[in-house]
Design an enzyme around this catalytic site. Structure first.
Site, mmCIF file in Angstrom:
data_model
loop_
_atom_site.group_PDB
_atom_site.id
_atom_site.type_symbol
_atom_site.label_atom_id
_atom_site.label_comp_id
_atom_site.label_asym_id
_atom_site.label_seq_id
_atom_site.Cartn_x
_atom_site.Cartn_y
_atom_site.Cartn_z
ATOM 1 N N MET A 179 37.792 12.021 59.680
ATOM 2 C CA MET A 179 37.011 13.022 60.404
ATOM 3 C C MET A 179 35.582 13.077 59.859
ATOM 4 S SD MET A 179 39.845 16.050 60.633
ATOM 5 C CE MET A 179 41.536 15.685 61.088
ATOM 6 N N ASP A 237 43.945 10.091 59.159
ATOM 7 C CA ASP A 237 43.034 10.837 60.051
ATOM 8 C C ASP A 237 41.656 10.880 59.409
ATOM 9 O OD1 ASP A 237 45.697 12.940 61.028
ATOM 10 O OD2 ASP A 237 44.507 11.655 62.326
ATOM 11 N N SER A 264 51.202 11.529 58.335
ATOM 12 C CA SER A 264 49.767 11.801 58.456
ATOM 13 C C SER A 264 49.265 12.181 57.070
ATOM 14 C CB SER A 264 49.551 12.960 59.425
ATOM 15 O OG SER A 264 48.193 13.351 59.377
ATOM 16 N N HIS A 290 49.456 6.941 58.675
ATOM 17 C CA HIS A 290 48.406 7.386 59.602
ATOM 18 C C HIS A 290 47.293 8.055 58.808
ATOM 19 C CE1 HIS A 290 46.992 8.713 63.610
ATOM 20 N NE2 HIS A 290 46.702 9.860 63.036
ATOM 21 N N HIS A 292 42.943 6.441 62.334
ATOM 22 C CA HIS A 292 42.581 7.207 63.534
ATOM 23 C C HIS A 292 41.173 7.751 63.320
ATOM 24 C CE1 HIS A 292 43.557 11.095 66.053
ATOM 25 N NE2 HIS A 292 42.611 10.366 66.603
ATOM 26 N N ASP A 341 50.248 12.638 68.377
ATOM 27 C CA ASP A 341 49.630 13.126 67.145
ATOM 28 C C ASP A 341 49.310 14.616 67.261
ATOM 29 O OD1 ASP A 341 46.666 12.010 65.266
ATOM 30 O OD2 ASP A 341 48.148 13.593 64.901
ATOM 31 N N MET A 366 38.444 9.897 64.119
ATOM 32 C CA MET A 366 37.991 11.079 64.864
ATOM 33 C C MET A 366 36.519 11.299 64.505
ATOM 34 S SD MET A 366 41.228 13.659 64.580
ATOM 35 C CE MET A 366 42.133 12.893 63.271
ATOM 36 N N MET A 409 46.612 12.855 71.782
ATOM 37 C CA MET A 409 46.517 14.050 70.945
ATOM 38 C C MET A 409 47.315 15.158 71.619
ATOM 39 S SD MET A 409 44.897 13.200 68.300
ATOM 40 C CE MET A 409 44.980 14.848 67.571
HETATM 41 C C1 DX5 Z 1 45.163 16.809 64.055
HETATM 42 C C2 DX5 Z 1 45.903 16.106 62.955
HETATM 43 C C3 DX5 Z 1 47.322 16.614 62.856
HETATM 44 C C4 DX5 Z 1 48.069 16.099 61.685
HETATM 45 C C5 DX5 Z 1 49.547 16.376 61.876
HETATM 46 O O1 DX5 Z 1 43.867 16.325 64.117
HETATM 47 O O2 DX5 Z 1 45.910 14.723 63.235
HETATM 48 O O3 DX5 Z 1 47.983 16.200 64.012
HETATM 49 O O4 DX5 Z 1 47.869 14.768 61.504
HETATM 50 O O5 DX5 Z 1 49.829 17.569 61.322
HETATM 51 P P1 DX5 Z 1 50.708 18.698 62.033
HETATM 52 O O6 DX5 Z 1 52.144 18.219 62.016
HETATM 53 O O7 DX5 Z 1 50.500 19.899 61.133
HETATM 54 O O8 DX5 Z 1 50.165 18.892 63.395
HETATM 55 ZN ZN ZN Z 2 45.598 11.340 63.885
#
Ligand code: DX5
Ligand code: ZN
Length: 233
Positions: free
Chosen positions: A36, A34, A7, A32, A65, A174, A67, A136
């Site tokens: 946001m 993320d 991630s 991955h 991903h 995730d 979000m 999630m």
């Molecule tokens: C949540 C994030 C986390 C991140 C993973 O929105 O998507 O899940 O990628 O990090 P850890 O391992 O700290 O949960």
């Molecule tokens: Zn994610």
């Protein structure tokens, strides 16, 4: 076999190119991203320019991903930036079926992400336009959160449905995917592991060391704990 996907929101933001090259070398299966918007989740991370900047440095799969609210507005942006897979939150788009079709129409894999409280029934009428489901296992938005135990049931139930309907859909998990939760999520049917601060980005480990340990850990898991194709668990 489990797939490892760093991630990148957990990587050193000042040295992302270096992290991507090193993780590629260390044998990750996908990256991955993320994304946001500060609205669907109360945080910001990275955008399409970051995806575009990293694209030339690895051939591994880019899994984006979203979000974000109304993710349908950004599909082209991220496909053009180099995404190979895009997941959207079922809770964030009014027309989920059309959004998934739009992703597939661009020739990449379409995923649905579900927050911990969101039931699997959201998938009932889109199974035929889904390539993967992101469950999630923490509330989205921040790294370093605690795994939500009830999501184990959701992983197992989704795996059961996929087997029963004989669907070609992968389960991605995730959030707090750690040495403690990995054996259980694999046993329940997860295949794509989003690895952040809980298993990969650790202050006292180099990326190479962390990946070596993670690979060794996965290899050492008794096969009975890994869901094999055709498993009816
Ligand atoms: C949540 C994030 C986390 C991140 C993973 O929105 O998507 O899940 O990628 O990090 P850890 O391992 O700290 O949960
Ligand atoms: Zn994610």
């Amino acid at each position: 076999m489990a797939k490892i996907g760093p991630s990148l929101m957990c990587a050193d933001m000042g040295n992302l190119e270096d992290a991507v090259k090193r993780l590629d070398q260390a044998g990750v299966d996908f990256f991955h991203f993320d994304i946001m918007d500060g609205s669907f989740v109360p945080n910001f991370t990275m955008g399409p320019d970051m995806v575009k900047a990293l694209r030339p440095h690895t051939n591994k799969v880019f899994d984006v991903h979203l979000m974000v609210k109304e993710p349908e507005r950004y599909i082209d942006l991220f496909v053009d930036a180099g995404a190979d897979m895009i997941s959207v939150h079922a809770e964030a788009t009014t027309h989920l079926q059309r959004t998934l079709q739009t992703i597939r129409a661009r020739g990449i894999k379409a995923g649905v992400a579900l927050n911990p409280a969101t039931p699997l029934s959201y998938l009932d009428y889109v199974w035929d336009v889904v390539d993967y489901v992101v469950l999630m296992t923490v509330n989205p938005g921040f790294a370093g959160q605690k795994f939500i135990p009830l999501t184990y049931n959701k992983i197992a139930e989704l795996h059961r449905i996929i087997r029963e309907k004989q669907l070609n859909i992968e389960i991605q998990v995730d959030g707090n995917i750690s040495y403690e939760t990995i054996p259980n999520v694999l046993e329940k049917g997860a295949e794509m592991l989003v690895c952040g601060t809980s298993s990969l980005f650790k202050k006292d480990r180099s990326l190479e060391q962390a990946m070596e340990e993670l690979h060794a850990f996965l290899e050492a898991l008794p096969s009975s704990r890994l869901v094999e194709a055709g498993d009816t668990k």
